[in-house]
Design a protein around this motif. Sequence first.
Motif, PDB file in Angstrom:
ATOM      1  N   GLU A   1       7.741   6.364   6.057  1.00 42.70           N
ATOM      2  CA  GLU A   1       6.982   5.427   6.155  1.00 42.70           C
ATOM      3  C   GLU A   1       7.141   4.092   5.105  1.00 42.70           C
ATOM      4  O   GLU A   1       6.582   3.150   5.100  1.00 42.70           O
ATOM      5  CB  GLU A   1       5.592   5.957   5.449  1.00 42.70           C
ATOM      6  N   LEU A   2       8.137   4.393   4.203  1.00 46.34           N
ATOM      7  CA  LEU A   2       8.549   3.377   3.106  1.00 46.34           C
ATOM      8  C   LEU A   2       9.550   2.751   3.384  1.00 46.34           C
ATOM      9  O   LEU A   2      10.439   2.912   4.118  1.00 46.34           O
ATOM     10  CB  LEU A   2       8.893   4.325   1.793  1.00 46.34           C
ATOM     11  N   PRO A   3       9.308   1.231   3.115  1.00 53.33           N
ATOM     12  CA  PRO A   3      10.331   0.329   3.445  1.00 53.33           C
ATOM     13  C   PRO A   3      11.889   0.605   2.831  1.00 53.33           C
ATOM     14  O   PRO A   3      12.019   1.409   1.913  1.00 53.33           O
ATOM     15  CB  PRO A   3       9.866  -1.009   3.021  1.00 53.33           C
TER      16      PRO A   3
ATOM     17  N   PHE B   1       5.941  12.628  -1.910  1.00 54.37           N
ATOM     18  CA  PHE B   1       6.421  13.968  -1.247  1.00 54.37           C
ATOM     19  C   PHE B   1       5.304  14.828  -0.560  1.00 54.37           C
ATOM     20  O   PHE B   1       5.177  15.056   0.581  1.00 54.37           O
ATOM     21  CB  PHE B   1       7.012  14.859  -2.094  1.00 54.37           C
ATOM     22  N   ILE B   2       3.876  14.580  -1.207  1.00 58.17           N
ATOM     23  CA  ILE B   2       2.898  15.254  -0.816  1.00 58.17           C
ATOM     24  C   ILE B   2       2.280  14.843   0.323  1.00 58.17           C
ATOM     25  O   ILE B   2       2.052  15.233   1.428  1.00 58.17           O
ATOM     26  CB  ILE B   2       1.866  15.532  -1.915  1.00 58.17           C
ATOM     27  N   LEU B   3       2.187  13.317   0.202  1.00 60.71           N
ATOM     28  CA  LEU B   3       1.737  12.491   1.504  1.00 60.71           C
ATOM     29  C   LEU B   3       2.522  12.512   2.426  1.00 60.71           C
ATOM     30  O   LEU B   3       1.817  12.449   3.805  1.00 60.71           O
ATOM     31  CB  LEU B   3       1.415  11.004   0.934  1.00 60.71           C
ATOM     32  N   ARG B   4       3.738  12.411   2.379  1.00 61.62           N
ATOM     33  CA  ARG B   4       4.630  12.657   3.468  1.00 61.62           C
ATOM     34  C   ARG B   4       4.460  13.809   4.364  1.00 61.62           C
ATOM     35  O   ARG B   4       4.780  13.870   5.658  1.00 61.62           O
ATOM     36  CB  ARG B   4       6.154  12.778   2.941  1.00 61.62           C
TER      37      ARG B   4
ATOM     38  N   LEU C   1       1.060   3.090   8.351  1.00 64.69           N
ATOM     39  CA  LEU C   1       0.860   1.608   8.853  1.00 64.69           C
ATOM     40  C   LEU C   1       2.211   1.283   9.883  1.00 64.69           C
ATOM     41  O   LEU C   1       1.937   0.305  10.615  1.00 64.69           O
ATOM     42  CB  LEU C   1       1.288   0.668   7.642  1.00 64.69           C
ATOM     43  N   GLY C   2       3.146   2.160   9.841  1.00 64.29           N
ATOM     44  CA  GLY C   2       4.244   1.999  10.755  1.00 64.29           C
ATOM     45  C   GLY C   2       5.316   2.996  10.199  1.00 64.29           C
ATOM     46  O   GLY C   2       5.048   3.671   9.128  1.00 64.29           O
ATOM     47  N   LEU C   3       6.269   3.323  11.175  1.00 64.34           N
ATOM     48  CA  LEU C   3       7.316   4.042  10.789  1.00 64.34           C
ATOM     49  C   LEU C   3       8.839   3.671  10.828  1.00 64.34           C
ATOM     50  O   LEU C   3       8.953   2.771  11.838  1.00 64.34           O
ATOM     51  CB  LEU C   3       7.318   5.374  11.531  1.00 64.34           C
TER      52      LEU C   3
ATOM     53  N   LEU D   1       0.954  -1.089  -0.023  1.00 60.31           N
ATOM     54  CA  LEU D   1       0.042   0.007   0.024  1.00 60.31           C
ATOM     55  C   LEU D   1       0.833   1.048  -0.008  1.00 60.31           C
ATOM     56  O   LEU D   1       2.022   1.245   0.664  1.00 60.31           O
ATOM     57  CB  LEU D   1      -0.899  -0.105   1.239  1.00 60.31           C
ATOM     58  N   GLU D   2       0.564   2.191  -0.820  1.00 62.98           N
ATOM     59  CA  GLU D   2       1.055   3.617  -0.762  1.00 62.98           C
ATOM     60  C   GLU D   2       0.950   4.477   0.644  1.00 62.98           C
ATOM     61  O   GLU D   2      -0.222   4.286   1.262  1.00 62.98           O
ATOM     62  CB  GLU D   2       0.651   4.374  -2.059  1.00 62.98           C
ATOM     63  N   PRO D   3       1.731   5.099   0.822  1.00 66.50           N
ATOM     64  CA  PRO D   3       1.526   5.955   2.130  1.00 66.50           C
ATOM     65  C   PRO D   3       0.246   6.697   2.203  1.00 66.50           C
ATOM     66  O   PRO D   3      -0.017   7.375   0.931  1.00 66.50           O
ATOM     67  CB  PRO D   3       2.669   6.949   2.327  1.00 66.50           C
ATOM     68  N   GLY D   4      -0.612   6.993   3.221  1.00 64.34           N
ATOM     69  CA  GLY D   4      -1.782   7.878   3.116  1.00 64.34           C
ATOM     70  C   GLY D   4      -2.929   7.112   2.424  1.00 64.34           C
ATOM     71  O   GLY D   4      -3.956   7.833   2.123  1.00 64.34           O
TER      72      GLY D   4
END
Length: 375
Positions: free
Chosen positions: A198-200, A210-213, A95-97, A10-13
């Motif tokens: 958020e990304l592995p 960038f925007i969702l971060r 989902l996690g950090l 899943l993508e962030p956000g």
Amino acid sequence: MGRIFLTRVLEPGDETGGRWVRELGVDGVVRRLRQRGEPLPGVSGKRWAGLIARAERADPHRDLAVAQGAGVRFVCPGDTEWPGQLDDLGDGRPLGLWVRGTPDLRMWALRSVALVGARACTEYGAFMAATLAAGLAEKGWIVVSGGAYGIDGAAHRGALGAGGATVAVLACGVDRPYPRGHAGLIGRIAEQGLVVGELPPGEHPTPSRFILRNRVIAALTRGTVVVEAAHRSGSLVTARAARRLGRHTIGVPGPATSGLSAGVHELLRQDAALVTDAAEIVELVGDMGELAPERRGPVLPRDLLDPAVRQVLAAVPVRRAARPDDIARTAQTTPDDAIAKLYELRALGYVERHGDGWKLTRQAMISVRAGADDR
């Protein structure tokens, strides 16, 4: 491990995916994806096929091993280190950090402020960002930004230079510093502070990431300070997210003619608070009683005079000598009272006598001009 698996799929956000996790639980969503089951509600068949393809390549055990080898840990909701304020994002909650660095993320986030702005900033913007960050660090606040060029980098450097703490929230894997030109800076942040994402491991940034971060930066902190931003700046996304989440939205004014400050000025015309230094930021986001000092101009010697004496001084002409009765009439007092106060002013060096008249000294002229400038 289920949440690590989902960070690959899943993508962030992704609020649809967040709703699945809330309704079915992490294990339920993971099982559905791995078993290539029927599409879950809210997605098309084409998008579900794309998620299945991602799930087939996901290997959470490998991701965790790579992360641990790079000194990175995974923090998820329910852990003692999880910052509870991220739950305000609802189904858009991470989902996690992935966290690189030794300090406790939850404790640091409790007393943090975001400093964001333009990548292509001016010298003024970089100076203000570094100065504000250093001031916040000296007051015991954590400076959070995005690790980018421009305002972000200046804010991180300002905090580090003051011996303070800073957090970089990245739009890629925390083991892959971006931008490449900030690899040294991000490495230093990891040593003195925290690098979060958020990304592995190994994931690269994209415009949407960038925007969702930015929502994570806004949710993590007590307030967002925008130093410089054009009308289409991504930092305004952070400010708008902060406003939606009930956080403080703060702006630093720039020249009225600068396009790089146009977005900030638009925020200030709405409901953002205007600040010029770290003390004013702390007054907004800090605890009760953390007030900025009262701003006043310098106290001039003439300000210490008795009001009646000051009235007579104001009645003495600047360029020519005047008779006591003329001075008295202007000062709205009697000639005897004016003469008494003129002698007092002469003793203090403000006036001098010229025959039957009185005139300001050079010192008094400077004081009078300064007082006129204040008005």
